[in-house]
Scaffold this motif. Structure first.
Motif, PDB file in Angstrom:
ATOM      1  N   HIS A 248       0.873  -1.178   0.000  1.00  0.00           N
ATOM      2  CA  HIS A 248       0.000   0.000   0.000  1.00  0.00           C
ATOM      3  C   HIS A 248       0.910   1.230   0.000  1.00  0.00           C
ATOM      4  CE1 HIS A 248      -3.337   2.394   2.313  1.00  0.00           C
ATOM      5  NE2 HIS A 248      -3.295   2.714   1.031  1.00  0.00           N
ATOM      6  N   ILE A 249       0.861   2.019  -1.065  1.00  0.00           N
ATOM      7  CA  ILE A 249       1.771   3.163  -1.198  1.00  0.00           C
ATOM      8  C   ILE A 249       1.177   4.357  -0.449  1.00  0.00           C
ATOM      9  CG2 ILE A 249       3.140   4.585  -2.751  1.00  0.00           C
ATOM     10  CD1 ILE A 249       3.706   1.592  -2.958  1.00  0.00           C
ATOM     11  N   THR A 250       1.592   4.512   0.799  1.00  0.00           N
ATOM     12  CA  THR A 250       1.078   5.577   1.658  1.00  0.00           C
ATOM     13  C   THR A 250       2.230   6.519   2.007  1.00  0.00           C
ATOM     14  OG1 THR A 250       1.392   4.134   3.585  1.00  0.00           O
ATOM     15  CG2 THR A 250      -0.781   4.139   2.562  1.00  0.00           C
ATOM     16  N   GLY A 251       2.252   7.036   3.227  1.00  0.00           N
ATOM     17  CA  GLY A 251       3.326   7.935   3.633  1.00  0.00           C
ATOM     18  C   GLY A 251       4.684   7.259   3.499  1.00  0.00           C
ATOM     19  N   GLY A 252       5.630   7.956   2.916  1.00  0.00           N
ATOM     20  CA  GLY A 252       6.933   7.355   2.627  1.00  0.00           C
ATOM     21  C   GLY A 252       7.053   6.936   1.191  1.00  0.00           C
ATOM     22  N   PHE A 254       7.198   5.369  -2.497  1.00  0.00           N
ATOM     23  CA  PHE A 254       7.767   4.138  -3.050  1.00  0.00           C
ATOM     24  C   PHE A 254       8.926   3.623  -2.195  1.00  0.00           C
ATOM     25  CE2 PHE A 254       5.256   5.567  -6.433  1.00  0.00           C
ATOM     26  CZ  PHE A 254       5.198   4.646  -7.454  1.00  0.00           C
ATOM     27  N   TYR A 255       9.766   4.532  -1.742  1.00  0.00           N
ATOM     28  CA  TYR A 255      11.016   4.120  -1.097  1.00  0.00           C
ATOM     29  C   TYR A 255      10.803   3.461   0.262  1.00  0.00           C
ATOM     30  CZ  TYR A 255      13.500   6.626  -4.768  1.00  0.00           C
ATOM     31  OH  TYR A 255      13.985   7.039  -5.980  1.00  0.00           O
ATOM     32  N   GLU A 256       9.748   3.819   0.953  1.00  0.00           N
ATOM     33  CA  GLU A 256       9.493   3.198   2.253  1.00  0.00           C
ATOM     34  C   GLU A 256       8.560   2.007   2.169  1.00  0.00           C
ATOM     35  OE1 GLU A 256       8.422   5.634   5.540  1.00  0.00           O
ATOM     36  OE2 GLU A 256       9.963   7.141   5.150  1.00  0.00           O
ATOM     37  N   ASN A 257       7.605   2.040   1.243  1.00  0.00           N
ATOM     38  CA  ASN A 257       6.559   1.022   1.252  1.00  0.00           C
ATOM     39  C   ASN A 257       6.850  -0.207   0.417  1.00  0.00           C
ATOM     40  OD1 ASN A 257       4.303   2.208   2.950  1.00  0.00           O
ATOM     41  ND2 ASN A 257       4.707   3.909   1.544  1.00  0.00           N
ATOM     42  N   LEU A 258       7.482  -0.064  -0.744  1.00  0.00           N
ATOM     43  CA  LEU A 258       7.791  -1.248  -1.542  1.00  0.00           C
ATOM     44  C   LEU A 258       8.709  -2.235  -0.815  1.00  0.00           C
ATOM     45  CD1 LEU A 258       8.072   0.203  -5.157  1.00  0.00           C
ATOM     46  CD2 LEU A 258       6.500  -1.573  -4.378  1.00  0.00           C
ATOM     47  N   HIS A 293      13.044  12.729  -6.190  1.00  0.00           N
ATOM     48  CA  HIS A 293      13.235  11.791  -5.081  1.00  0.00           C
ATOM     49  C   HIS A 293      12.243  12.077  -3.957  1.00  0.00           C
ATOM     50  CE1 HIS A 293      14.817  10.387  -1.213  1.00  0.00           C
ATOM     51  NE2 HIS A 293      15.289   9.351  -1.911  1.00  0.00           N
ATOM     52  N   ASP A 294      12.088  13.340  -3.588  1.00  0.00           N
ATOM     53  CA  ASP A 294      11.193  13.673  -2.488  1.00  0.00           C
ATOM     54  C   ASP A 294       9.739  13.409  -2.847  1.00  0.00           C
ATOM     55  OD1 ASP A 294      13.390  14.386  -1.065  1.00  0.00           O
ATOM     56  OD2 ASP A 294      12.908  16.511  -0.889  1.00  0.00           O
ATOM     57  N   MET A 295       9.376  13.601  -4.099  1.00  0.00           N
ATOM     58  CA  MET A 295       8.002  13.292  -4.514  1.00  0.00           C
ATOM     59  C   MET A 295       7.727  11.800  -4.376  1.00  0.00           C
ATOM     60  SD  MET A 295       6.307  16.066  -5.329  1.00  0.00           S
ATOM     61  CE  MET A 295       4.899  15.413  -6.228  1.00  0.00           C
ATOM     62  N   PHE A 296       8.668  10.973  -4.859  1.00  0.00           N
ATOM     63  CA  PHE A 296       8.464   9.522  -4.788  1.00  0.00           C
ATOM     64  C   PHE A 296       8.704   8.973  -3.384  1.00  0.00           C
ATOM     65  CE2 PHE A 296       8.680   9.888  -9.370  1.00  0.00           C
ATOM     66  CZ  PHE A 296       7.826   8.883  -9.811  1.00  0.00           C
ATOM     67  N   ASN A 297       9.266   9.795  -2.510  1.00  0.00           N
ATOM     68  CA  ASN A 297       9.497   9.377  -1.122  1.00  0.00           C
ATOM     69  C   ASN A 297       8.409   9.919  -0.189  1.00  0.00           C
ATOM     70  OD1 ASN A 297      12.698   8.978   0.592  1.00  0.00           O
ATOM     71  ND2 ASN A 297      10.685   8.237   1.167  1.00  0.00           N
ATOM     72  N   THR A 298       7.423  10.619  -0.762  1.00  0.00           N
ATOM     73  CA  THR A 298       6.352  11.204   0.037  1.00  0.00           C
ATOM     74  C   THR A 298       4.971  10.803  -0.464  1.00  0.00           C
ATOM     75  OG1 THR A 298       7.766  13.151   0.399  1.00  0.00           O
ATOM     76  CG2 THR A 298       5.434  13.378   0.981  1.00  0.00           C
ATOM     77  N   TYR A 299       4.824  10.718  -1.793  1.00  0.00           N
ATOM     78  CA  TYR A 299       3.498  10.536  -2.397  1.00  0.00           C
ATOM     79  C   TYR A 299       3.414   9.252  -3.216  1.00  0.00           C
ATOM     80  CZ  TYR A 299       3.089  15.392  -1.006  1.00  0.00           C
ATOM     81  OH  TYR A 299       3.072  16.542  -0.261  1.00  0.00           O
ATOM     82  N   GLU A 339      19.945  -2.837  -3.264  1.00  0.00           N
ATOM     83  CA  GLU A 339      19.153  -1.604  -3.199  1.00  0.00           C
ATOM     84  C   GLU A 339      17.686  -1.978  -3.301  1.00  0.00           C
ATOM     85  OE1 GLU A 339      19.367   2.908  -5.086  1.00  0.00           O
ATOM     86  OE2 GLU A 339      20.573   1.273  -5.915  1.00  0.00           O
ATOM     87  N   ARG A 340      16.894  -1.550  -2.378  1.00  0.00           N
ATOM     88  CA  ARG A 340      15.529  -2.059  -2.265  1.00  0.00           C
ATOM     89  C   ARG A 340      14.605  -1.555  -3.368  1.00  0.00           C
ATOM     90  NH1 ARG A 340      14.986  -6.230   0.066  1.00  0.00           N
ATOM     91  NH2 ARG A 340      13.337  -5.871   1.560  1.00  0.00           N
ATOM     92  N   VAL A 341      14.775  -0.298  -3.780  1.00  0.00           N
ATOM     93  CA  VAL A 341      13.931   0.284  -4.808  1.00  0.00           C
ATOM     94  C   VAL A 341      14.793   1.079  -5.770  1.00  0.00           C
ATOM     95  CG1 VAL A 341      12.001   1.840  -5.319  1.00  0.00           C
ATOM     96  CG2 VAL A 341      11.975   0.485  -3.208  1.00  0.00           C
ATOM     97  N   VAL A 342      14.599   0.830  -7.063  1.00  0.00           N
ATOM     98  CA  VAL A 342      15.304   1.584  -8.092  1.00  0.00           C
ATOM     99  C   VAL A 342      14.281   2.116  -9.072  1.00  0.00           C
ATOM    100  CG1 VAL A 342      16.928   1.494 -10.015  1.00  0.00           C
ATOM    101  CG2 VAL A 342      17.445   0.263  -7.881  1.00  0.00           C
ATOM    102  N   LEU A 343      14.259   3.423  -9.286  1.00  0.00           N
ATOM    103  CA  LEU A 343      13.409   4.030 -10.282  1.00  0.00           C
ATOM    104  C   LEU A 343      14.267   4.430 -11.464  1.00  0.00           C
ATOM    105  CD1 LEU A 343      11.726   4.461  -7.548  1.00  0.00           C
ATOM    106  CD2 LEU A 343      10.566   6.260  -8.806  1.00  0.00           C
ATOM    107  N   CYS A 344      13.971   3.871 -12.617  1.00  0.00           N
ATOM    108  CA  CYS A 344      14.832   4.117 -13.786  1.00  0.00           C
ATOM    109  C   CYS A 344      14.014   4.554 -14.995  1.00  0.00           C
ATOM    110  CB  CYS A 344      15.643   2.870 -14.118  1.00  0.00           C
ATOM    111  SG  CYS A 344      14.664   1.377 -14.314  1.00  0.00           S
TER     112      CYS A 344
END
Length: 344
Positions: A248-252, A254-258, A293-299, A339-344
């Motif tokens: 569930h992609i919530t607070g944090g 992609f980087y925290e939830n995936l 990074h901050d957008m994908f780490n927040t939303y 690395e747990r999450v990579v956005l490419c």
């Protein structure tokens, strides 16, 4: 003798308003009644008799959450019929990640001044969320907090319980390299990151009712769009394919939830260009000068939930989601890596 306290009312708490609120919300609560509900609202506890037929080892799964500072948008717009959907969504979307079907929900409303019609409107949203999730609203609490909250302020939180047969719990341990990551589209910002949203858009001093051509609606409408509830589409997919992981992609973001649905040594590789991001995120990023990074780490950036399936099951899973009215699509795959999450 009727229950009434003049002294308590002079201190700021009108208990008769609470009784009136219960009466007004009853019709909304009745919409959520499903088999298993034993009690009516107004008692000391909500009773529910779950159907355990066909289950070898029934497991209860619980989740609790609130709406956060998104409810400030509702207060500014004086529109209170949707944040209850957010409250339910934030709870049931968590427990469905384990494969658990939500069976009942309880809410808690702390409010500066108990206006029965306002409380009933808040509960109408909670009831709508429960209907969308297929669970029952079996109880709750409204607490008037004079002197500690402004009269128009409130805080809404909730608690959900679901059930799943232990052999069907989605525990992520079966995830392997080569598995496919599916995106379940969000309805917008959902219910996370609103402290930053409120700062960027200066909501206390901005007319939220002005139409935006970029958004195709007013800013207020975009910000108050309720969180999407994924329970029924996920249950439909579980019946058709083998789901190996759900996030569930919530607070944090992609980087925290995936990483929460990945075994050690595996990486979620996401094709950023494949993500269908709504205009509200682009506007927010531009106006706030926020890094990628901050957008994908927040939303959630348009992905409310990520579902991992074996490559051989991808077509079946996509078909099941589409048949359930959810336009799921592929955004990446699982690969070996530290690395747990990579956005490419």
């Amino acid at each position: 003798m009727r229950s009434f306290s003049e002294s308590y009312r002079e201190a700021g708490v009108d208990i008769t308003a609470g009784y009136e609120g219960v009466k007004l919300m009853s019709a909304h609560v009745k919409r959520t009644m499903i088999p298993g509900v034993v009690s009516d609202i107004g008692g000391f506890g909500g009773l529910f008799a779950p159907d355990l037929s066909g289950m070898r080892e029934p497991v209860l799964v619980s989740g609790t959450d609130g709406v956060g500072t998104k409810q400030r948008i509702a207060q500014l717009l004086d529109k209170h019929d949707t944040v209850g959907i957010d409250c339910v969504a934030m709870c049931v979307n968590d427990i469905i990640c384990c494969g658990a079907k939500p069976i009942f929900f309880l809410d808690y409303i702390a409010i500066g001044k108990n206006v029965p019609e306002k409380v009933a409107t808040l509960v109408s949203g909670v009831a709508e969320g429960c209907v969308q999730a297929g669970c029952a609203l079996i109880g709750g609490e409204t607490a008037e907090h004079p002197g500690t909250m402004a009269p128009e302020d409130y805080d809404l939180a909730g608690f959900a319980v679901g059930i799943v047969d232990k052999p069907k719990v989605i525990d992520h341990s079966a995830t392997r390299p080569g598995d496919i990551i599916l995106a379940l589209p969000s309805s917008g910002i959902h219910s996370n990151g609103y402290s930053l949203v409120r700062k960027v858009f200066d909501v206390e001093h901005t007319d939220l009712n002005v139409y935006s051509g970029e958004l195709g609606q007013t800013l207020g409408e975009a910000l108050l769009t309720p969180t999407k509830i994924y329970v029924k589409p996920v249950l439909a997919c579980m019946a058709a394919a083998n789901i190996r992981g759900i996030s569930h992609i919530t607070g944090g973001g992609f980087y925290e939830n995936l990483p929460r649905c990945l075994p050690a040594g595996l990486t979620a590789r996401i094709e950023k260009a494949s993500i269908r991001t709504q205009p509200i995120f682009h506007l927010l990023q531009r106006m706030g000068d926020i890094s990628d990074h901050d957008m994908f780490n927040t939303y959630n950036m348009g992905v409310g939930m990520a579902v991992i399936v074996a490559k051989s099951d991808a077509d079946k899973a996509l078909s099941a989601f589409h048949a359930a009215g959810c336009s799921a699509y592929i955004i990446g795959e699982i690969v070996p890596g530290a690395e747990r999450v990579v956005l490419c």
